[in-house]
Design an enzyme around this catalytic site. Sequence first.
Site, PDB file in Angstrom:
ATOM      1  N   ASP A  11      38.339  43.427  43.621  1.00 50.57           N
ATOM      2  CA  ASP A  11      39.659  42.980  43.162  1.00 50.57           C
ATOM      3  C   ASP A  11      40.446  42.651  44.433  1.00 50.57           C
ATOM      4  O   ASP A  11      40.777  43.537  45.211  1.00 50.57           O
ATOM      5  CB  ASP A  11      40.309  44.118  42.370  1.00 50.57           C
ATOM      6  CG  ASP A  11      41.756  43.793  41.972  1.00 50.57           C
ATOM      7  OD1 ASP A  11      42.295  42.755  42.420  1.00 50.57           O
ATOM      8  OD2 ASP A  11      42.332  44.601  41.222  1.00 50.57           O
ATOM      9  N   HIS A  18      47.617  42.898  36.989  1.00 55.23           N
ATOM     10  CA  HIS A  18      46.180  43.168  37.131  1.00 55.23           C
ATOM     11  C   HIS A  18      45.368  42.503  36.016  1.00 55.23           C
ATOM     12  O   HIS A  18      44.278  42.945  35.690  1.00 55.23           O
ATOM     13  CB  HIS A  18      45.938  44.677  37.084  1.00 55.23           C
ATOM     14  CG  HIS A  18      46.492  45.435  38.252  1.00 55.23           C
ATOM     15  ND1 HIS A  18      45.837  45.528  39.457  1.00 55.23           N
ATOM     16  CD2 HIS A  18      47.647  46.131  38.394  1.00 55.23           C
ATOM     17  CE1 HIS A  18      46.556  46.269  40.298  1.00 55.23           C
ATOM     18  NE2 HIS A  18      47.664  46.643  39.673  1.00 55.23           N
ATOM     19  N   ASP A  53      38.846  40.869  38.818  1.00 52.13           N
ATOM     20  CA  ASP A  53      37.790  41.071  39.816  1.00 52.13           C
ATOM     21  C   ASP A  53      37.012  39.798  40.092  1.00 52.13           C
ATOM     22  O   ASP A  53      36.563  39.122  39.156  1.00 52.13           O
ATOM     23  CB  ASP A  53      36.821  42.155  39.330  1.00 52.13           C
ATOM     24  CG  ASP A  53      37.499  43.503  39.275  1.00 52.13           C
ATOM     25  OD1 ASP A  53      37.677  44.109  40.332  1.00 52.13           O
ATOM     26  OD2 ASP A  53      37.900  43.911  38.166  1.00 52.13           O
ATOM     27  N   TYR A  90      49.152  39.567  42.833  1.00 47.66           N
ATOM     28  CA  TYR A  90      49.470  40.984  42.854  1.00 47.66           C
ATOM     29  C   TYR A  90      48.331  41.799  43.466  1.00 47.66           C
ATOM     30  O   TYR A  90      47.174  41.644  43.093  1.00 47.66           O
ATOM     31  CB  TYR A  90      49.781  41.483  41.431  1.00 47.66           C
ATOM     32  CG  TYR A  90      50.365  42.859  41.506  1.00 47.66           C
ATOM     33  CD1 TYR A  90      51.658  43.040  42.008  1.00 47.66           C
ATOM     34  CD2 TYR A  90      49.615  43.973  41.184  1.00 47.66           C
ATOM     35  CE1 TYR A  90      52.179  44.304  42.159  1.00 47.66           C
ATOM     36  CE2 TYR A  90      50.145  45.243  41.328  1.00 47.66           C
ATOM     37  CZ  TYR A  90      51.420  45.403  41.819  1.00 47.66           C
ATOM     38  OH  TYR A  90      51.935  46.651  41.980  1.00 47.66           O
ATOM     39  N   GLN A  94      43.456  44.261  47.501  1.00 49.90           N
ATOM     40  CA  GLN A  94      43.506  45.644  46.992  1.00 49.90           C
ATOM     41  C   GLN A  94      42.245  46.474  47.271  1.00 49.90           C
ATOM     42  O   GLN A  94      42.327  47.614  47.706  1.00 49.90           O
ATOM     43  CB  GLN A  94      43.767  45.598  45.473  1.00 49.90           C
ATOM     44  CG  GLN A  94      43.716  46.943  44.779  1.00 49.90           C
ATOM     45  CD  GLN A  94      43.890  46.818  43.267  1.00 49.90           C
ATOM     46  OE1 GLN A  94      44.943  46.434  42.796  1.00 49.90           O
ATOM     47  NE2 GLN A  94      42.856  47.151  42.520  1.00 49.90           N
ATOM     48  N   ASN A 104      27.842  47.180  56.165  1.00 49.18           N
ATOM     49  CA  ASN A 104      27.491  47.343  54.754  1.00 49.18           C
ATOM     50  C   ASN A 104      28.788  47.541  53.965  1.00 49.18           C
ATOM     51  O   ASN A 104      29.639  48.314  54.394  1.00 49.18           O
ATOM     52  CB  ASN A 104      26.583  48.577  54.608  1.00 49.18           C
ATOM     53  CG  ASN A 104      25.919  48.630  53.261  1.00 49.18           C
ATOM     54  OD1 ASN A 104      26.586  48.591  52.231  1.00 49.18           O
ATOM     55  ND2 ASN A 104      24.607  48.697  53.253  1.00 49.18           N
ATOM     56  N   ASP A 131      35.918  45.371  33.494  1.00 52.02           N
ATOM     57  CA  ASP A 131      37.216  45.542  34.141  1.00 52.02           C
ATOM     58  C   ASP A 131      37.989  46.661  33.451  1.00 52.02           C
ATOM     59  O   ASP A 131      37.858  46.862  32.246  1.00 52.02           O
ATOM     60  CB  ASP A 131      38.022  44.228  34.086  1.00 52.02           C
ATOM     61  CG  ASP A 131      39.246  44.286  35.002  1.00 52.02           C
ATOM     62  OD1 ASP A 131      39.189  44.995  36.029  1.00 52.02           O
ATOM     63  OD2 ASP A 131      40.264  43.631  34.687  1.00 52.02           O
ATOM     64  N   LYS A 132      38.787  47.377  34.244  1.00 51.05           N
ATOM     65  CA  LYS A 132      39.616  48.495  33.778  1.00 51.05           C
ATOM     66  C   LYS A 132      38.782  49.677  33.302  1.00 51.05           C
ATOM     67  O   LYS A 132      39.114  50.358  32.325  1.00 51.05           O
ATOM     68  CB  LYS A 132      40.578  48.053  32.658  1.00 51.05           C
ATOM     69  CG  LYS A 132      41.494  46.894  33.056  1.00 51.05           C
ATOM     70  CD  LYS A 132      42.482  47.253  34.154  1.00 51.05           C
ATOM     71  CE  LYS A 132      43.361  46.081  34.528  1.00 51.05           C
ATOM     72  NZ  LYS A 132      42.737  45.211  35.574  1.00 51.05           N
ATOM     73  N   TYR A 228      44.300  57.483  44.248  1.00 56.67           N
ATOM     74  CA  TYR A 228      44.057  56.474  43.228  1.00 56.67           C
ATOM     75  C   TYR A 228      44.319  55.076  43.783  1.00 56.67           C
ATOM     76  O   TYR A 228      45.392  54.783  44.279  1.00 56.67           O
ATOM     77  CB  TYR A 228      44.925  56.700  41.989  1.00 56.67           C
ATOM     78  CG  TYR A 228      44.679  55.617  40.979  1.00 56.67           C
ATOM     79  CD1 TYR A 228      43.466  55.554  40.297  1.00 56.67           C
ATOM     80  CD2 TYR A 228      45.615  54.620  40.747  1.00 56.67           C
ATOM     81  CE1 TYR A 228      43.192  54.544  39.416  1.00 56.67           C
ATOM     82  CE2 TYR A 228      45.350  53.597  39.851  1.00 56.67           C
ATOM     83  CZ  TYR A 228      44.140  53.567  39.194  1.00 56.67           C
ATOM     84  OH  TYR A 228      43.865  52.551  38.321  1.00 56.67           O
ATOM     85  N   LYS A 231      40.710  51.199  39.388  1.00 55.62           N
ATOM     86  CA  LYS A 231      39.421  51.639  38.868  1.00 55.62           C
ATOM     87  C   LYS A 231      38.286  50.859  39.515  1.00 55.62           C
ATOM     88  O   LYS A 231      38.496  49.819  40.114  1.00 55.62           O
ATOM     89  CB  LYS A 231      39.401  51.473  37.351  1.00 55.62           C
ATOM     90  CG  LYS A 231      39.913  52.704  36.622  1.00 55.62           C
ATOM     91  CD  LYS A 231      38.955  53.894  36.780  1.00 55.62           C
ATOM     92  CE  LYS A 231      39.561  55.127  36.138  1.00 55.62           C
ATOM     93  NZ  LYS A 231      39.102  56.388  36.676  1.00 55.62           N
TER      94      LYS A 231
HETATM   95  C1  F6R Z   1      44.104  49.923  36.039  1.00 55.92           C
HETATM   96  C2  F6R Z   1      45.024  48.987  36.674  1.00 55.92           C
HETATM   97  C3  F6R Z   1      46.422  48.896  36.198  1.00 55.92           C
HETATM   98  C4  F6R Z   1      47.402  49.461  37.220  1.00 55.92           C
HETATM   99  C5  F6R Z   1      48.844  49.417  36.704  1.00 55.92           C
HETATM  100  C6  F6R Z   1      49.834  49.868  37.758  1.00 55.92           C
HETATM  101  O1  F6R Z   1      42.848  49.898  36.650  1.00 55.92           O
HETATM  102  O2  F6R Z   1      44.662  48.293  37.598  1.00 55.92           O
HETATM  103  O3  F6R Z   1      46.573  49.508  34.942  1.00 55.92           O
HETATM  104  O4  F6R Z   1      47.044  50.781  37.523  1.00 55.92           O
HETATM  105  O5  F6R Z   1      49.182  48.093  36.348  1.00 55.92           O
HETATM  106  O6  F6R Z   1      49.631  49.110  38.880  1.00 55.92           O
HETATM  107  P1  F6R Z   1      50.479  49.245  40.223  1.00 55.92           P
HETATM  108  O7  F6R Z   1      50.395  50.690  40.629  1.00 55.92           O
HETATM  109  O8  F6R Z   1      49.763  48.320  41.155  1.00 55.92           O
HETATM  110  O9  F6R Z   1      51.871  48.824  39.904  1.00 55.92           O
HETATM  111 MG    MG Z   2      43.855  44.888  40.123  1.00 58.13          MG
HETATM  112 MG    MG Z   3      39.856  45.078  38.028  1.00 62.68          MG
END
Ligand code: F6R
Ligand code: MG
Ligand code: MG
Length: 365
Positions: A11, A18, A53, A90, A94, A104, A131-132, A228, A231
């Site tokens: 990603d 996202h 991704d 966004y 990441q 690697n 995804d997710k 965190y 994912k």
């Molecule tokens: C889950 C995911 C989204 C973000 C959520 C908050 O894998 O990517 O649910 O966790 O949109 O995102 P941020 O912290 O970037 O604002």
């Molecule tokens: Mg993302």
């Molecule tokens: Mg993703």
Amino acid sequence: MKITLSVIKADIGGYVGHSESHPDVIAKGEECMAKAKKDGLLVDYHVTKCGDDLQLIMTHQQGEDSAKIHELAWDTFVEGTEVAKKLGLYGAGQDLLSNAFSGNVRGMGPGVAEMEFEERPAEPIIIFMADKTSSGAWNMPLYKIFADPFNTIGLVIADNMHQGFSFEVQDIKKNKKIIFHAPDEIYDLLVLIGAPSRFMVKSVRNRASGEIAAASSTQRLALIAGRYVGKDDPVCIVRSQGQFPAVGEVLEPFSFPLLVEGWMRGSHHGPLMPVSIKDSTPSRFDGPPRVIAAGFQLINGKLTGPRDMFDDKSFDNARQRALDAADYMRGHGPFEPHRLPLEEMEYTTMPQVMEKLEGRFVDLD
Ligand code: F6R
Ligand code: MG
Ligand code: MG
């Protein structure tokens, strides 16, 4: 012909939030891959996306864990990140958790699934991308494909599958691996892979021939980063037909939208919905988690395809059930089991909240 199939993904920026990948980032991926093919490093490639991704599907003759191939993927993600930054996407870059490539991409953020094999005269391959959700999402489908005769009748009927398959399982918390032989050891196997947040199926082989049948990405971003960071959004390569399960047997487990970890803020359980590549746009509560299946025929390393395997009416019921399950799970709001158990929240908000409340806890009478 010995060929290596590498699927490396990251990603590197979402559009919007996202929920999706931007076409310009995909085009940059295409450009980098085309150059590597022209230079002779790649035999062939296909660039696609699953949600936010970027997916690099590459064939080559450099073997698994090749520094050249991993560097190509890393550089492609770096160049894609530049595009993402210009577009203001966004979370640009990441998943690139390190500043410099060091031989690697494993442990650096991107997800990797690779396998080297002698190509058969006709080589059907299905590449699953999600995804997710996290890497353990493949445990149940891989079990059903390679060990469950109620899913794969070939295990019962086909001579060349009747001895079963072996599963390499990784304990990603203790950094250990173990091989189980199915069907003999399915109960032990299930004790572990039934806990997919810790034990993940890394690869599967046909026991009679020893041939590689499936390989998945098993990295856990949170364990790499220590916090965190989104994912894992895993990928999985499955070979099909002949001594392996038929295409229909490989796709069949996804007719059940199993509950997986992920969804909003990577902190929920939700149904894994099989969708077309176009529909891999997780938007409702940043989800529900999605899985796509790109089908290819390989010929001398050339990728004929993809066929968008879940772009098929026979998965409509699975999608409807997934949407119903999504409503049901969402009804729990911030309560478990929709929200992940505390142990899994340790990488997100739990530590901060507990620290803040520390002094306010008093002993029970
Ligand atoms: C889950 C995911 C989204 C973000 C959520 C908050 O894998 O990517 O649910 O966790 O949109 O995102 P941020 O912290 O970037 O604002
Ligand atoms: Mg993302
Ligand atoms: Mg993703």
